[in-house]
Design a protein around this motif. Sequence first.
Motif: not given
Length: 245
Positions: A77-81, A86-89, A118-120, A122-127
């Motif tokens: 989850y994430a929260r900004s300002g 919100r659910f994030d990923a 979760h953002e439409p 946004s693709g996939w992040n790989v680390t």
Amino acid sequence: MRLRSGFGGAVALVLAQAAYASEPSDYVWTPTVVYGERAIDIKAGSFSGPGPRNSAGSVALEYSPTTYWVTEVYAAYARSGGMGTRFDAIEWENRLRLTEPGEYAVDWGSVVEVEKPHEPGSGWNVTVGALLQGEITGRLQWNFDPLLSRNLAGPAGAATLMAYRAQLKYRYRQSFEFGAQGFGDLGPWYHWLPLEQQTHRVGPAIFGKIPLGGRRVVYYNAGWMFGLVAGAPSDTVRAQVEFEF
């Protein structure tokens, strides 16, 4: 060195381009694996400046199906300002122990983390990265994680980014250890950003292990870090609690 070379080759194939930045709830990975271990892993953190305070966290289920592999699935989850939480990923993390503990002066491991934001669009992040661990004395332990992050099928024009996570820990007693943690983003791996645009931050940290009987154990660690350059958050507070059973 007993390296699982097939796994390392697969790691190299998944690197792609991305815009990716560290989260305040990030933590230092280690190459430690305990066979059969199951755990609930909770992480949270926040940082401020430049800009508003941002917060992030996750809840994960962890399992070690072999003596050298740990796998975890996260809901983040994430929260900004002033915006609401919100659910994030969804994230899938895999850590691999590549050498036997104490076999060499440095214990080696690797990590692969796949994140679906979760953002439409946004693709996939790989680390991916190496996990290094060693001792300076019998009680002083260090960890260093050099990392590469990339985005698949997301916005065009992103780059493969380089980051690191590190910690130094004094093993005072099992229930309470102390030291320092540091995190940083360097920019594209082939051409680092100017120093003032990087995000180096460092500060004190505490760690501990509390046995509850049988296989039940609570691990905790927390840190409070301060920005070392203009582009870094002015302060970062983070914590992790893991209940193993």
